[in-house]
Design an enzyme around this catalytic site. Sequence first.
Site, PDB file in Angstrom:
ATOM      1  N   GLY A  72       0.732  -1.237  -0.208  1.00  0.00           N
ATOM      2  CA  GLY A  72      -0.028   0.073   0.034  1.00  0.00           C
ATOM      3  C   GLY A  72       0.845   1.276   0.207  1.00  0.00           C
ATOM      4  O   GLY A  72       1.898   1.234  -0.795  1.00  0.00           O
ATOM      5  N   GLU A  73       0.682   2.140   0.789  1.00  0.00           N
ATOM      6  CA  GLU A  73       1.581   3.429   0.952  1.00  0.00           C
ATOM      7  C   GLU A  73       2.151   3.350   2.230  1.00  0.00           C
ATOM      8  O   GLU A  73       1.345   3.419   3.401  1.00  0.00           O
ATOM      9  CB  GLU A  73       0.619   4.490   0.744  1.00  0.00           C
ATOM     10  CG  GLU A  73       1.524   5.804   0.754  1.00  0.00           C
ATOM     11  CD  GLU A  73       2.535   5.824  -0.404  1.00  0.00           C
ATOM     12  OE1 GLU A  73       2.081   5.257  -1.546  1.00  0.00           O
ATOM     13  OE2 GLU A  73       3.420   6.116  -0.080  1.00  0.00           O
ATOM     14  N   SER A  74       3.394   3.066   2.721  1.00  0.00           N
ATOM     15  CA  SER A  74       4.256   2.831   3.709  1.00  0.00           C
ATOM     16  C   SER A  74       3.969   4.289   4.747  1.00  0.00           C
ATOM     17  O   SER A  74       3.776   3.891   5.773  1.00  0.00           O
ATOM     18  CB  SER A  74       5.382   2.649   3.575  1.00  0.00           C
ATOM     19  OG  SER A  74       6.384   3.609   2.993  1.00  0.00           O
ATOM     20  N   CYS A  92       6.200  -5.252   0.382  1.00  0.00           N
ATOM     21  CA  CYS A  92       6.397  -4.024  -0.043  1.00  0.00           C
ATOM     22  C   CYS A  92       6.161  -2.840   0.757  1.00  0.00           C
ATOM     23  O   CYS A  92       7.126  -2.553   1.432  1.00  0.00           O
ATOM     24  CB  CYS A  92       5.348  -4.064  -1.112  1.00  0.00           C
ATOM     25  SG  CYS A  92       5.785  -2.614  -2.705  1.00  0.00           S
ATOM     26  N   ARG A 142      12.747   3.393  -1.276  1.00  0.00           N
ATOM     27  CA  ARG A 142      11.266   3.396  -1.774  1.00  0.00           C
ATOM     28  C   ARG A 142      11.263   3.817  -3.337  1.00  0.00           C
ATOM     29  O   ARG A 142      12.102   4.417  -3.813  1.00  0.00           O
ATOM     30  CB  ARG A 142      10.498   4.353  -1.195  1.00  0.00           C
ATOM     31  CG  ARG A 142      10.179   4.135   0.385  1.00  0.00           C
ATOM     32  CD  ARG A 142       9.346   5.070   1.106  1.00  0.00           C
ATOM     33  NE  ARG A 142       8.114   4.988   0.541  1.00  0.00           N
ATOM     34  CZ  ARG A 142       7.326   6.216   0.775  1.00  0.00           C
ATOM     35  NH1 ARG A 142       7.622   7.298   1.565  1.00  0.00           N
ATOM     36  NH2 ARG A 142       6.108   6.191   0.002  1.00  0.00           N
ATOM     37  N   ILE A 163       5.374  -3.751  -7.624  1.00  0.00           N
ATOM     38  CA  ILE A 163       4.357  -2.361  -7.776  1.00  0.00           C
ATOM     39  C   ILE A 163       5.173  -1.167  -7.383  1.00  0.00           C
ATOM     40  O   ILE A 163       4.930  -1.339  -5.722  1.00  0.00           O
ATOM     41  CB  ILE A 163       2.880  -2.292  -7.559  1.00  0.00           C
ATOM     42  CG1 ILE A 163       2.431  -3.669  -8.119  1.00  0.00           C
ATOM     43  CG2 ILE A 163       2.263  -1.184  -7.808  1.00  0.00           C
ATOM     44  CD1 ILE A 163       1.089  -4.164  -7.794  1.00  0.00           C
ATOM     45  N   ARG A 164       5.744  -0.276  -8.036  1.00  0.00           N
ATOM     46  CA  ARG A 164       6.524   0.684  -7.113  1.00  0.00           C
ATOM     47  C   ARG A 164       7.261   0.261  -6.041  1.00  0.00           C
ATOM     48  O   ARG A 164       7.239   0.799  -4.851  1.00  0.00           O
ATOM     49  CB  ARG A 164       5.483   2.002  -7.000  1.00  0.00           C
ATOM     50  CG  ARG A 164       4.793   2.282  -8.263  1.00  0.00           C
ATOM     51  CD  ARG A 164       4.149   3.643  -7.819  1.00  0.00           C
ATOM     52  NE  ARG A 164       5.023   4.711  -7.513  1.00  0.00           N
ATOM     53  CZ  ARG A 164       4.841   5.615  -6.342  1.00  0.00           C
ATOM     54  NH1 ARG A 164       4.128   5.473  -5.701  1.00  0.00           N
ATOM     55  NH2 ARG A 164       5.713   6.520  -6.420  1.00  0.00           N
ATOM     56  N   HIS A 185       4.999  -8.725  -4.279  1.00  0.00           N
ATOM     57  CA  HIS A 185       3.439  -9.132  -4.069  1.00  0.00           C
ATOM     58  C   HIS A 185       3.173 -10.389  -4.730  1.00  0.00           C
ATOM     59  O   HIS A 185       2.636 -10.733  -5.437  1.00  0.00           O
ATOM     60  CB  HIS A 185       2.405  -8.110  -4.620  1.00  0.00           C
ATOM     61  CG  HIS A 185       2.384  -6.735  -4.062  1.00  0.00           C
ATOM     62  ND1 HIS A 185       1.786  -6.462  -3.118  1.00  0.00           N
ATOM     63  CD2 HIS A 185       2.996  -5.777  -4.549  1.00  0.00           C
ATOM     64  CE1 HIS A 185       1.987  -5.278  -2.963  1.00  0.00           C
ATOM     65  NE2 HIS A 185       2.855  -4.759  -3.788  1.00  0.00           N
ATOM     66  N   GLU A 233       0.568 -12.052  -3.393  1.00  0.00           N
ATOM     67  CA  GLU A 233      -0.705 -12.346  -3.330  1.00  0.00           C
ATOM     68  C   GLU A 233      -1.656 -11.863  -4.535  1.00  0.00           C
ATOM     69  O   GLU A 233      -2.706 -12.259  -4.510  1.00  0.00           O
ATOM     70  CB  GLU A 233      -1.211 -11.529  -1.914  1.00  0.00           C
ATOM     71  CG  GLU A 233      -1.318  -9.977  -2.100  1.00  0.00           C
ATOM     72  CD  GLU A 233       0.024  -9.273  -2.009  1.00  0.00           C
ATOM     73  OE1 GLU A 233       1.006  -9.896  -2.026  1.00  0.00           O
ATOM     74  OE2 GLU A 233       0.003  -8.142  -2.024  1.00  0.00           O
TER      75      GLU A 233
HETATM   76  N1  GLN Z   1       5.655   2.824  -3.249  1.00  0.00           N
HETATM   77  C1  GLN Z   1       4.975   2.387  -1.857  1.00  0.00           C
HETATM   78  C2  GLN Z   1       5.665   3.006  -0.694  1.00  0.00           C
HETATM   79  O1  GLN Z   1       6.871   3.486  -0.813  1.00  0.00           O
HETATM   80  C3  GLN Z   1       4.823   0.930  -1.860  1.00  0.00           C
HETATM   81  C4  GLN Z   1       4.160   0.223  -2.942  1.00  0.00           C
HETATM   82  C5  GLN Z   1       3.503  -0.986  -2.526  1.00  0.00           C
HETATM   83  O2  GLN Z   1       3.322  -1.084  -1.488  1.00  0.00           O
HETATM   84  N2  GLN Z   1       3.197  -1.731  -3.687  1.00  0.00           N
HETATM   85  O3  GLN Z   1       5.135   2.933   0.182  1.00  0.00           O
END
Ligand code: GLN
Length: 184
Positions: free
Chosen positions: A42-44, A74, A101, A130-131, A166, A168
């Site tokens: 998600g977004e850390s 992630c 990141r 993903i990113r 990921h 999942e």
């Molecule tokens: N780019 C997100 C972060 O820095 C992590 C991306 C993800 O969890 N798929 O938090």
Amino acid sequence: MLALQGDVEEHLAVLQRLECEPAAVKTAAAVRECDGLVIPGGESTTIGKLMERFELTPAIEELHTQGKPIFGTCAGLILLAKEIVGSDQFRLGFLDAQVARNAYGRQVDSFETTLSVRGIEGDPVRAVFIRAPVIERVWGECEVLAEFGERPVLVRQGNLLGGAFHPELVGETRVHQLMLDMAR
Ligand code: GLN
């Protein structure tokens, strides 16, 4: 399953296929009931802020000191790491690892690949990035279970498992199984 933000449902779907009783948790009391914890992607920064706001850190630290398995994917990996390049954002800081990141660069911002993972037999493990964070280095007790190119992408330190990718999102269950196998 820590359910503050991120791809909680996808993790729950994987865990439901395995021998465990997954629950989505978002309070310290609920975390304390768990035999292990998955911290999703998600977004850390967002997940970290919510962890602080809901005062979850002591409960998660207790799981950690009790040796219960904690698997971060992630954003979850970023939150587990001790060092985050160029950031002073909140983290749990359990894992002897430095992450950067969004560091796979624009060309390969998001991609799917297969990995060979120590401890997982059979077909290669399918992995979606993903990113994703790059694991720049690990030290101490942190061991590398899988690499992509020259870089670690799945690491383990005692009861902690951290993945830059990921599993999942592609219905891969074996990495979560690895986490369940870490339960004492
Ligand atoms: N780019 C997100 C972060 O820095 C992590 C991306 C993800 O969890 N798929 O938090």
